[in-house]
Design an enzyme around this catalytic site. Structure first.
Site, mmCIF file in Angstrom:
data_model
loop_
_atom_site.group_PDB
_atom_site.id
_atom_site.type_symbol
_atom_site.label_atom_id
_atom_site.label_comp_id
_atom_site.label_asym_id
_atom_site.label_seq_id
_atom_site.Cartn_x
_atom_site.Cartn_y
_atom_site.Cartn_z
ATOM 1 N N VAL A 138 0.829 -1.208 0.000
ATOM 2 C CA VAL A 138 0.000 0.000 0.000
ATOM 3 C C VAL A 138 0.860 1.254 0.000
ATOM 4 C CG1 VAL A 138 -1.816 1.244 1.251
ATOM 5 C CG2 VAL A 138 -1.802 -1.257 1.239
ATOM 6 N N GLU A 139 1.935 1.233 0.772
ATOM 7 C CA GLU A 139 2.770 2.426 0.949
ATOM 8 C C GLU A 139 3.586 2.772 -0.301
ATOM 9 O OE1 GLU A 139 3.228 4.739 3.028
ATOM 10 O OE2 GLU A 139 2.165 4.130 4.829
ATOM 11 N N SER A 140 4.269 1.780 -0.848
ATOM 12 C CA SER A 140 5.265 2.076 -1.887
ATOM 13 C C SER A 140 5.231 1.110 -3.057
ATOM 14 C CB SER A 140 6.666 2.014 -1.259
ATOM 15 O OG SER A 140 6.915 0.709 -0.733
ATOM 16 N N TYR A 244 -6.820 3.994 3.181
ATOM 17 C CA TYR A 244 -5.584 3.285 3.522
ATOM 18 C C TYR A 244 -5.866 1.913 4.130
ATOM 19 C CZ TYR A 244 -0.780 2.906 5.389
ATOM 20 O OH TYR A 244 0.502 2.515 5.669
#
Length: 528
Positions: A138-140, A244
């Site tokens: 999800v982040e990167s 998120y």
């Protein structure tokens, strides 16, 4: 009558003496009874050997492999995903998105391959939810070199302040936010702290990882005041944070149920790929790659934390290398101890300063001072200095910060630069609309996030693209008698609206004689 009874008895006795025939019986095991039946009181008749029942041995079921014994690392993760997946429209939306974009998951799996085993091992050692191993998706998207417009870096997207708080050094040579081992440890510590803050509510903790603990706490307090539920899906949070947690739930659901959703994530072997080694001295990455028998680019791809051509002079020195290269690497380090960095003997020229010399050799003043045992910056013309330098050309270190910046700028920048001074009432949206650029690009060009606060008087950089084949040059034009904005625009083959934007003339009714205007002119269209 007596004769009749005697005949019957004789027949019965004769029948008892005849040999018994085997009888087919139902071998289904019945449950034991709690009361005695009449049959149980009858003396059992001894059966011939050939019909004696033999106990049937049950085949033992083969033990199921544990998560750690799985061949595919994704299955090891999937077997340990236990956090509830909400029946929510946002979760459904992102689950459908991942399912409809299988190439994204293929890309993620390819990027994750060197690092995922390291992350899973750390999570198991800390007894944390395995869902956290999917946060970098999800982040990167598991891009170890990822850098956001909000200055967040690495797999776990630490912003500078939080990174420093959790012990991730950030400097000229090294950025711990991109160190896979160090940043994973810091991220899991941070998530654990957030989980404690929110009394074991992992949804709140994960949301706080994205938008900050204060913002989530504030949303919880607000709902309590209004006597509303305080579960994640009931909180009023920023748009990015509201998406998120559902994104994480969606990807976790897919990883745990690949067959159910008809998704096949490319497998990753459930074994270590990389091992961390510490040569205990500064190493030129070109030399380190030679020791390991791999290319510089491959070494840099495993060690994105190193910004320059070498590890940091004062540490850290650790490197991730392929596990099968460990013995060879350490043997070469010992064999060539002290030869890991090339030193150039430089003669100080008149007018030199340490800063100028450092700039010439792509290094820092501190490195030169350390190499020469200097306690200050005093130098004298004619004296010699030892300067640590790279063994290869700059292009060989393809993934250094300098080369990454050049590539990023060449992809994202326009052809010419403008500057906008923030005024009262300005926002990223109004400025982006005025210059016909995206909010995301505007924020990225200025090292900010779109939600960051602008200050009055702050100068923002704006990059604009010219037409295909345009050769743009900046031209300063002094207003002459009889000039108007439209006549100047016509003369230089530019739009009137652009002249107004470039010079912030929207509030000016008239041009002044001698006023200097900045114009971005395509010299292939006009010659002045």
């Amino acid at each position: 009558m007596k004769l009749k009874h005697s005949w019957i008895i004789a027949l019965l006795l004769a029948g008892c003496q005849a040999p018994q025939q085997p009888i087919e019986t139902d071998t289904t095991e019945l449950p034991p009874t709690t009361e005695e039946s009449p049959i149980s009181q009858v003396t059992p008749v001894e059966k011939p050997p050939e019909v004696v029942s033999q106990p049937v041995e049950k085949e033992e079921e083969a033990p199921q492999p544990t998560p750690q014994e799985q061949e595919d690392l994704w299955k090891r993760i999937g077997m340990q995903l236990h956090m509830p997946v909400a029946n929510d429209k946002k979760v459904e939306y992102y689950r459908n998105w991942y399912i409809k974009h299988p190439n994204h998951l293929k890309t993620v799996s390819k990027r994750a391959e060197p690092y995922l085993h390291i992350i899973v091992e750390q999570i198991e050692q800390r007894n944390l939810p395995m869902e956290l191993a999917l946060l970098p998706v999800v982040e990167s998207s598991f891009d170890a070199f990822a850098y956001s417009h909000g200055s967040a870096a690495g797999l776990w997207q630490f912003i500078p302040g939080t990174g420093k708080w959790y012990g991730l050094e950030q400097g000229y040579w090294y950025d711990g936010r991109r160190d896979v081992v160090a940043s994973t440890s810091a991220a899991l510590k941070y998530l654990g702290d957030l989980n404690n803050r929110f009394d074991g509510n992992w949804n709140h903790a994960i949301a706080a990882y994205n938008s900050g603990g204060g913002r989530v706490s504030s949303a919880i307090r607000k709902n309590r005041r209004l006597k509303k539920p305080t579960d994640f899906f009931s909180l009023e949070l920023p748009k990015e944070t509201s998406a998120y947690v559902p994104k994480l739930m969606a990807i976790a659901d897919i990883v745990a149920n690949q067959e159910k959703y008809g998704v096949e994530i490319p497998p990753i072997a459930n074994k270590p790929v990389l091992v961390q080694v510490n040569p205990k001295e500064q190493l030129d990455l070109g030399i380190a790659a030679k020791y390991a028998g791999i290319t510089v680019k491959e070494l840099q791809s495993y060690n994105p934390a190193y910004n320059q051509w070498a590890t940091a002079p004062d540490g850290p020195h650790q490197l991730l290398i392929p596990i099968e290269k460990k013995k060879q690497f350490l043997a070469q380090v010992e064999k060539h101890r002290g030869e890991g960095v090339k030193l150039v003997r430089y003669k100080v020229q008149p007018g030199d300063s340490l800063g100028l010399i450092a700039q010439k050799h792509d290094t820092t003043i501190k490195v030169i001072q350390n190499a020469n045992g200097m306690s200050n910056s005093t130098i004298r013309a004619g004296h010699y200095l030892l300067i640590p330098t790279s063994t290869r050309s700059n292009s060989a270190y393809a993934l250094s910060a300098q080369n990454r910046l050049k590539r990023t700028q060449s992809r994202s920048r326009g052809d010419y630069k403008m500057t906008h001074t923030v005024k009262s009432g300005d926002s990223f949206w109004t400025i982006a609309k005025k210059y016909d650029v995206s909010v995301q690009s505007l924020a990225k060009w200025n090292g900010m996030a779109p939600k960051d606060t602008l200050r009055i008087g702050q100068n923002l950089v704006i990059w604009k693209k010219g037409d295909n084949g345009a050769v743009l040059r900046t031209v300063y034009y002094n207003v002459r008698s009889g000039d108007s904005i439209s006549s100047i625009a016509s003369r230089f083959k530019v739009r009137t609206s652009d002249v107004i934007k470039w010079n912030d003339l929207s509030k000016s009714k008239y041009l002044k004689l001698g006023q200097k205007l900045k114009l971005y002119v395509d010299v292939t269209k006009v010659s002045v």
